[in-house]
Write a protein that holds these residues in place. Structure first.
Motif, PDB file in Angstrom:
ATOM      1  N   ALA A   8       0.858  -1.087  -0.016  1.00  0.00           N
ATOM      2  CA  ALA A   8      -0.019   0.054   0.189  1.00  0.00           C
ATOM      3  C   ALA A   8       0.797   1.288  -0.103  1.00  0.00           C
ATOM      4  CB  ALA A   8      -0.992  -0.049   1.180  1.00  0.00           C
ATOM      5  N   PRO A   9       0.609   1.987  -1.013  1.00  0.00           N
ATOM      6  CA  PRO A   9       1.426   3.435  -1.164  1.00  0.00           C
ATOM      7  C   PRO A   9       0.820   4.021   0.264  1.00  0.00           C
ATOM      8  CG  PRO A   9      -0.260   3.409  -2.702  1.00  0.00           C
ATOM      9  CD  PRO A   9      -0.286   2.138  -1.983  1.00  0.00           C
ATOM     10  N   SER A  10       1.540   5.185   0.686  1.00  0.00           N
ATOM     11  CA  SER A  10       1.182   5.876   1.757  1.00  0.00           C
ATOM     12  C   SER A  10      -0.317   6.730   1.464  1.00  0.00           C
ATOM     13  CB  SER A  10       2.190   7.073   1.950  1.00  0.00           C
ATOM     14  OG  SER A  10       1.443   8.033   3.304  1.00  0.00           O
ATOM     15  N   ARG A  11      -1.254   6.353   2.150  1.00  0.00           N
ATOM     16  CA  ARG A  11      -2.652   6.766   1.605  1.00  0.00           C
ATOM     17  C   ARG A  11      -3.151   7.934   2.824  1.00  0.00           C
ATOM     18  NH1 ARG A  11      -5.872   3.790  -1.756  1.00  0.00           N
ATOM     19  NH2 ARG A  11      -4.231   2.776  -3.213  1.00  0.00           N
ATOM     20  N   ALA A  12      -2.282   8.114   3.848  1.00  0.00           N
ATOM     21  CA  ALA A  12      -2.564   9.371   4.950  1.00  0.00           C
ATOM     22  C   ALA A  12      -2.763  10.461   4.249  1.00  0.00           C
ATOM     23  CB  ALA A  12      -1.498   9.125   5.882  1.00  0.00           C
ATOM     24  N   GLY A  13      -3.816  11.236   4.526  1.00  0.00           N
ATOM     25  CA  GLY A  13      -4.275  12.649   4.061  1.00  0.00           C
ATOM     26  C   GLY A  13      -4.890  12.465   2.884  1.00  0.00           C
ATOM     27  N   LEU A  14      -5.241  11.343   2.241  1.00  0.00           N
ATOM     28  CA  LEU A  14      -6.213  11.512   1.058  1.00  0.00           C
ATOM     29  C   LEU A  14      -7.674  11.288   1.582  1.00  0.00           C
ATOM     30  CD1 LEU A  14      -4.307   8.841  -0.971  1.00  0.00           C
ATOM     31  CD2 LEU A  14      -4.418  11.117  -1.485  1.00  0.00           C
ATOM     32  N   ALA A  15      -8.317  12.031   0.955  1.00  0.00           N
ATOM     33  CA  ALA A  15      -9.886  12.106   1.306  1.00  0.00           C
ATOM     34  C   ALA A  15     -10.502  10.862   1.664  1.00  0.00           C
ATOM     35  CB  ALA A  15     -10.672  13.004   0.214  1.00  0.00           C
ATOM     36  N   LEU A  16     -10.164   9.556   1.107  1.00  0.00           N
ATOM     37  CA  LEU A  16     -11.072   8.599   1.536  1.00  0.00           C
ATOM     38  C   LEU A  16     -10.056   7.450   2.022  1.00  0.00           C
ATOM     39  CD1 LEU A  16     -13.355   8.313  -1.638  1.00  0.00           C
ATOM     40  CD2 LEU A  16     -13.860   9.204   0.474  1.00  0.00           C
ATOM     41  N   ALA A  17      -8.798   7.992   2.660  1.00  0.00           N
ATOM     42  CA  ALA A  17      -8.071   7.111   3.405  1.00  0.00           C
ATOM     43  C   ALA A  17      -9.066   6.165   4.336  1.00  0.00           C
ATOM     44  CB  ALA A  17      -7.007   7.621   4.009  1.00  0.00           C
ATOM     45  N   GLY A  18      -8.533   4.846   4.402  1.00  0.00           N
ATOM     46  CA  GLY A  18      -9.075   4.177   5.441  1.00  0.00           C
ATOM     47  C   GLY A  18     -10.575   3.764   5.164  1.00  0.00           C
ATOM     48  N   LYS A  19     -11.493   4.245   4.017  1.00  0.00           N
ATOM     49  CA  LYS A  19     -12.575   3.661   3.430  1.00  0.00           C
ATOM     50  C   LYS A  19     -12.474   2.538   2.708  1.00  0.00           C
ATOM     51  CE  LYS A  19     -14.523   7.411   5.651  1.00  0.00           C
ATOM     52  NZ  LYS A  19     -14.868   7.304   6.883  1.00  0.00           N
ATOM     53  N   ARG A  20     -13.536   1.703   3.008  1.00  0.00           N
ATOM     54  CA  ARG A  20     -13.628   0.511   2.054  1.00  0.00           C
ATOM     55  C   ARG A  20     -14.856   0.766   0.865  1.00  0.00           C
ATOM     56  NH1 ARG A  20     -15.072  -2.653   7.128  1.00  0.00           N
ATOM     57  NH2 ARG A  20     -16.047  -0.810   7.335  1.00  0.00           N
ATOM     58  N   ALA A  21     -14.161   0.473  -0.250  1.00  0.00           N
ATOM     59  CA  ALA A  21     -15.522   0.669  -1.172  1.00  0.00           C
ATOM     60  C   ALA A  21     -15.380  -0.558  -2.078  1.00  0.00           C
ATOM     61  CB  ALA A  21     -14.736   1.855  -2.039  1.00  0.00           C
ATOM     62  N   LEU A  22     -16.665  -0.704  -2.204  1.00  0.00           N
ATOM     63  CA  LEU A  22     -17.255  -2.065  -3.353  1.00  0.00           C
ATOM     64  C   LEU A  22     -17.910  -1.536  -4.414  1.00  0.00           C
ATOM     65  CD1 LEU A  22     -17.740  -5.115  -3.689  1.00  0.00           C
ATOM     66  CD2 LEU A  22     -19.830  -4.758  -2.625  1.00  0.00           C
ATOM     67  N   VAL A  23     -17.340  -1.927  -5.560  1.00  0.00           N
ATOM     68  CA  VAL A  23     -17.569  -1.200  -6.828  1.00  0.00           C
ATOM     69  C   VAL A  23     -18.182  -2.393  -7.852  1.00  0.00           C
ATOM     70  CG1 VAL A  23     -17.026   0.040  -8.859  1.00  0.00           C
ATOM     71  CG2 VAL A  23     -15.875   0.749  -6.722  1.00  0.00           C
ATOM     72  N   THR A  24     -19.302  -2.493  -7.924  1.00  0.00           N
ATOM     73  CA  THR A  24     -19.973  -3.531  -8.882  1.00  0.00           C
ATOM     74  C   THR A  24     -19.505  -2.846 -10.280  1.00  0.00           C
ATOM     75  OG1 THR A  24     -22.335  -2.749  -8.971  1.00  0.00           O
ATOM     76  CG2 THR A  24     -21.381  -4.351  -6.977  1.00  0.00           C
ATOM     77  N   GLY A  25     -19.541  -3.875 -11.040  1.00  0.00           N
ATOM     78  CA  GLY A  25     -19.168  -3.643 -12.434  1.00  0.00           C
ATOM     79  C   GLY A  25     -17.902  -2.815 -12.753  1.00  0.00           C
ATOM     80  N   GLY A  26     -17.063  -3.105 -11.578  1.00  0.00           N
ATOM     81  CA  GLY A  26     -15.485  -2.214 -11.618  1.00  0.00           C
ATOM     82  C   GLY A  26     -14.741  -2.764 -12.471  1.00  0.00           C
ATOM     83  N   GLY A  27     -14.854  -3.957 -13.310  1.00  0.00           N
ATOM     84  CA  GLY A  27     -13.853  -4.190 -14.356  1.00  0.00           C
ATOM     85  C   GLY A  27     -13.973  -3.654 -15.595  1.00  0.00           C
ATOM     86  N   SER A  28     -14.764  -2.699 -15.737  1.00  0.00           N
ATOM     87  CA  SER A  28     -14.878  -2.039 -17.124  1.00  0.00           C
ATOM     88  C   SER A  28     -15.473  -0.704 -17.245  1.00  0.00           C
ATOM     89  CB  SER A  28     -15.487  -2.912 -18.336  1.00  0.00           C
ATOM     90  OG  SER A  28     -16.938  -3.203 -17.965  1.00  0.00           O
ATOM     91  N   GLY A  29     -15.319   0.277 -18.197  1.00  0.00           N
ATOM     92  CA  GLY A  29     -16.177   1.399 -18.392  1.00  0.00           C
ATOM     93  C   GLY A  29     -16.156   2.244 -17.240  1.00  0.00           C
TER      94      GLY A  29
END
Ligand code: NAP
Length: 255
Positions: A8-29
């Motif tokens: 993991a690159p350093s994510r501290a300070g990024l707006a969504l650091a520490g958030k877990r996201a699930l993206v359906t259809g995330g393989g394309s488009g």
């Protein structure tokens, strides 16, 4: 499919650091562009789709850290807890209304509406328990207006917007927001398939078919997936906490 966690690159300070996201259809488009945007903002993204290849590529490219192979229109596996659900999985089949049979209607409703509801039902308890969460559904301009030859798709997307608006009311005040993005015709594999269908059915050239779709947009062009992702990312930021039950068009002024 579960990928080895990437360094993991350093994510501290990024707006969504520490958030877990699930993206359906995330393989394309559009889904892939959203995965990239969320990842770029520091979220730990899991992408979901039916085909392993695009999901692996998304992980290898750093758009996601993990992938789940699943059919959103079927029985869902247990989904990982997440702070952000971005539902981009969808499909658009076209047919004149009188040639659209029950099976086509079932396919369109299953993937575009029932699959969205199932995914939302799966992740919402965790969000409510945490007192925060963001649900973003990629609907369509076809959730706001009609187009010829896509009655089932438009009905499903109108239904998806109804689901978003009603659920937004239900969870308001509980730290969770539910919103929809309504893109116009976008530069994605789905639109390439539409262009191929138009070309095959009408004998028009590819450029002409593409231009016909672009003409729906007053800006005279197709929307870029990154433009949709930018709107989706905004809805996931802390600053968007007051945006709830919205349907945001990204369509150059078409709706
Ligand atoms: P796309 O590249 O074809 O994306 C659709 C994605 O959904 C694919 O990654 C696909 O992956 C996934 N998917 C389809 N059926 C699925 C299922 N049953 N279970 C799980 N995943 C499934 O096209 P796109 O344009 O980016 O579409 C993304 C969303 O934007 C869709 O909801 C679409 O309706 C909406 N949209 C698109 C446009 C446009 O002009 N392109 C305009 C307005 C709205 P697998 O095939 O691997 O499952």
């Amino acid at each position: 499919m579960h990928a080895l966690p990437q360094p993991a690159p350093s994510r501290a300070g990024l707006a969504l650091a520490g958030k877990r996201a699930l993206v359906t259809g995330g393989g394309s488009g559009i889904g892939l562009a959203c995965a990239r945007a969320l990842s770029g903002a520091g979220a730990e993204v899991t992408v979901l789709g039916r085909r392993e290849g695009p999901l692996r590529t998304a992980v290898a490219a750093g758009a996601a850290r993990d992938a789940i192979i699943a059919d959103i229109a079927g029985a869902l596996p247990t989904l990982p807890a997440c702070d952000i659900l971005l539902h981009a999985a969808g499909a658009a089949e076209s047919a004149p209304f009188l040639e659209s049979d029950d099976a086509l209607w079932q396919r369109m409703l299953s993937v575009n509406l029932l699959g969205a509801a199932a995914a939302m039902r799966a992740v919402l308890p965790g969000m409510l328990a945490a007192g925060e969460g963001r649900i973003v559904a990629i609907a369509s301009t076809a959730a706001l207006k009609g187009y010829a030859y896509v009655t089932a798709y438009a009905a499903a997307k109108h239904g998806l917007l109804g689901l978003v608006r009603a659920l937004a009311q239900e969870v308001a005040g509980k730290g969770v927001t539910v919103n929809a993005i309504c893109p116009g015709f976008a530069e994605t594999p789905m639109t390439e398939e539409s262009i191929a269908r138009i070309t095959a059915k009408t004998g028009r050239g590819e450029a002409e078919a593409r231009a016909a779709l672009a003409r729906h947009n007053p800006q005279g062009r197709l929307v870029r997936p990154e433009e949709v992702a930018a709107a989706a990312l905004f809805l996931c930021l802390p600053e968007a906490a007051a945006v709830n039950g919205a349907a945001i068009p990204v369509a150059g002024g078409e709706v």
